[in-house]
Design a protein around this motif. Structure first.
Motif, mmCIF file in Angstrom:
data_model
loop_
_atom_site.group_PDB
_atom_site.id
_atom_site.type_symbol
_atom_site.label_atom_id
_atom_site.label_comp_id
_atom_site.label_asym_id
_atom_site.label_seq_id
_atom_site.Cartn_x
_atom_site.Cartn_y
_atom_site.Cartn_z
ATOM 1 N N THR A 55 30.060 17.236 79.179
ATOM 2 C CA THR A 55 31.382 18.700 79.049
ATOM 3 C C THR A 55 31.217 19.337 77.972
ATOM 4 O O THR A 55 31.431 19.912 78.012
ATOM 5 C CB THR A 55 33.231 18.175 78.662
ATOM 6 N N ALA A 56 30.542 18.785 77.266
ATOM 7 C CA ALA A 56 28.809 20.080 77.019
ATOM 8 C C ALA A 56 29.759 20.100 75.132
ATOM 9 O O ALA A 56 30.063 21.861 74.860
ATOM 10 C CB ALA A 56 28.520 21.535 77.306
ATOM 11 N N ILE A 150 37.978 19.844 62.349
ATOM 12 C CA ILE A 150 37.183 19.836 61.784
ATOM 13 C C ILE A 150 36.526 21.373 62.566
ATOM 14 O O ILE A 150 36.581 21.787 63.248
ATOM 15 C CB ILE A 150 35.972 18.778 61.781
ATOM 16 N N LYS A 151 36.737 22.292 61.543
ATOM 17 C CA LYS A 151 36.157 23.750 61.574
ATOM 18 C C LYS A 151 35.036 23.932 62.620
ATOM 19 O O LYS A 151 33.866 22.842 61.874
ATOM 20 C CB LYS A 151 36.588 24.310 60.864
ATOM 21 N N ASP A 152 34.134 24.851 63.120
ATOM 22 C CA ASP A 152 33.407 25.663 63.446
ATOM 23 C C ASP A 152 32.315 24.770 64.197
ATOM 24 O O ASP A 152 31.063 24.646 64.023
ATOM 25 C CB ASP A 152 32.608 26.207 61.864
ATOM 26 N N GLN A 153 32.796 24.045 64.710
ATOM 27 C CA GLN A 153 32.160 23.084 65.718
ATOM 28 C C GLN A 153 31.409 24.008 66.998
ATOM 29 O O GLN A 153 32.033 25.393 66.788
ATOM 30 C CB GLN A 153 32.890 21.668 66.319
ATOM 31 N N ALA A 154 31.233 24.111 68.708
ATOM 32 C CA ALA A 154 30.380 24.225 69.136
ATOM 33 C C ALA A 154 30.616 23.504 70.449
ATOM 34 O O ALA A 154 30.304 21.913 70.665
ATOM 35 C CB ALA A 154 29.842 24.573 69.028
ATOM 36 N N GLN A 155 30.287 24.632 71.701
ATOM 37 C CA GLN A 155 30.856 24.234 73.370
ATOM 38 C C GLN A 155 29.961 25.341 73.591
ATOM 39 O O GLN A 155 29.323 26.369 73.227
ATOM 40 C CB GLN A 155 31.539 24.525 73.478
ATOM 41 N N PHE A 156 28.974 24.352 74.606
ATOM 42 C CA PHE A 156 27.898 25.789 75.648
ATOM 43 C C PHE A 156 27.846 25.116 77.335
ATOM 44 O O PHE A 156 28.702 24.658 77.411
ATOM 45 C CB PHE A 156 26.671 25.757 74.435
ATOM 46 N N ASN A 157 26.918 25.664 77.948
ATOM 47 C CA ASN A 157 26.625 25.412 79.404
ATOM 48 C C ASN A 157 25.301 25.040 79.034
ATOM 49 O O ASN A 157 24.152 25.730 78.743
ATOM 50 C CB ASN A 157 26.964 26.459 80.147
ATOM 51 N N PRO A 158 25.305 23.679 78.697
ATOM 52 C CA PRO A 158 23.321 23.438 78.771
ATOM 53 C C PRO A 158 22.381 23.146 80.093
ATOM 54 O O PRO A 158 21.358 23.590 79.389
ATOM 55 C CB PRO A 158 23.744 21.350 78.788
#
Length: 421
Positions: A55-56, A150-158
């Motif tokens: 789920t990246a 926790i702020k400013d984490q991330a997600q993407f399309n691997p």
């Protein structure tokens, strides 16, 4: 996804990377940036294993890990764990600036039904100086005792990410390592001689060293892609191993959960379908898939020398469901070790740290029970009894997580050969 040739003949290299998932590819990317001589070999196609099913989420927040590390290993170790993962997060942000991979900065939330656990985790995060926020409730239809943000984490399309960064790397596909002798690795059609080797094959494939079949087991989990669900703000996950996970991908909601030890019974897709029906309104399931993760004895990855007896072989495994962030942590640690640079997290992630944890007894019992179970078929990895998975139509091993389709074709390692039915 770009395609790469099959390796043929004899070749020499400074660093051999075995495995073309995110961890192996990030090792290759780092070595390429450093100008180190290397090659990466993948037995199938790059990103064709567990990496494609993530789920990246890219985050420093791996469940309620910091209170656990603080208790087991102390404040210094907890700080090192945060620093290593935060460095990986920031590096992803930098790399993804010029890559079309649906990269999105968002807040991360870990929630729990246990008030005491939440309080302990918040205390641990505050102690090591992490900006974390306690919330009494979240926007999801769940009854919780509290959540930590926790702020400013991330997600993407691997896969989009890999399609971009893999171009120009020294990669060979359809190249399966069959055995090794010292620093010489054999494959169908030739051999590779390497000064250093990184094994990034999800579950390590060499059984003679490292005790990985005792030090790890695999955990299976499931995902539904839902159309018509309302958008959520951020990434959410339950601190409980069997809990639920949520994130958006565009206008699609990815709902994860139903987890269980591979080869055992669990909630599976049915648990997720039931939750969606009861709590998310008139949504449409447009895709569903499953994945599995290597789980370590203390919930910290094994990154470093494969064993004390193999000083030139390194490993990256046991990512405990946090493979995207930990893949880059592994690449940073291993590339520093190989190039002789100091990495302060090296000891924390060492695969040769103590194995005296309660999970060791569970793993030992599970393996012993399956070895003496008088049923067929048997797993070609170490001979454990396989169980038929009715929902996914596969033969699954609850000892170490190998899986095979109904015809015996291998689906998940550590087994390296097909099952003979």
């Amino acid at each position: 996804m770009p395609e790469f040739p099959k390796l043929k003949g004899q070749i020499k290299t400074d660093v051999l990377i075995i495995g073309g998932g995110m961890a192996g590819l990030m090792c290759a990317y780092n070595l390429e940036q450093k100008g180190v001589d290397y090659i990466l070999v993948e037995q199938n196609k790059i990103a064709s294993g567990v990496t494609k099913n993530t789920t990246a989420k890219i985050t420093v927040q791996h469940g309620y890990i910091y209170s656990d590390i603080l208790k087991r290993y102390g404040e210094k170790a907890a700080r090192q764990y945060f620093k290593a993962n935060n460095q990986a997060l920031q590096r992803y942000k930098e790399i993804c600036k010029n890559i079309d991979c649906d990269f999105k900065v968002c807040d991360s939330y870990v929630f729990s039904a246990d008030n005491k656990k939440t309080a302990r985790e918040l205390t641990a995060l505050n102690k090591i100086g992490v900006d974390a926020y306690l919330l009494p409730d979240i926007e999801l239809p769940l009854k919780i005792a509290g959540a930590i943000k926790i702020k400013d984490q991330a997600q993407f399309n691997p896969l989009k990410f890999i399609a971009n960064i893999s171009r120009g790397l020294k990669i060979y596909e359809d190249t399966k390592i069959t055995e090794y002798d010292g620093n010489k690795f054999l494959f169908d059609g030739g051999s590779i001689t390497a000064k250093s080797t990184i094994v990034a094959t999800h579950f390590p494939i060499f059984n003679r060293h490292g005790l990985y079949p005792l030090k790890m087991y695999q955990h299976r989990s499931y995902v539904l892609a839902l159309e018509g669900a309302r958008e959520i703000n951020g990434m959410y996950v339950d601190e409980c191993l069997q809990g639920l996970s949520f994130r958006n991908y565009g206008d699609i909601l990815l709902l994860g959960g139903g987890s269980h030890r591979t080869g055992k019974k669990g909630g599976g897709f049915g648990e997720l379908r039931d939750f969606a029906k009861r709590h998310l309104g008139p949504v449409k399931i447009i895709a569903e898939w499953a994945t599995q993760d290597c789980m370590t004895l203390d919930n910290i990855a094994y990154i470093g020398r494969y064993s004390k007896n193999t000083p030139d072989i390194f490993v990256a495994t046991g990512f405990n469901k946090w493979g995207m962030t930990t893949a880059l942590v592994a690449a940073n640690v291993l590339c520093d070790m190989i190039t002789g640079e100091q990495n302060e997290a090296q000891e924390l992630f060492s695969p040769n740290r103590s194995i005296l944890h309660p999970q060791l007894a569970v793993n030992t019992f599970e393996t012993t029970l399956n070895l003496i179970t008088p049923t067929a078929p048997r797993c070609p990895h170490l001979g454990c009894a396989l169980k038929w998975n009715r929902e996914e139509h596969s033969w699954d091993c609850s000892c170490h997580g190998s899986r095979f389709d109904k015809n015996g074709k291998i689906l998940n390692n550590p087994a390296t050969d097909d099952l003979k039915l």
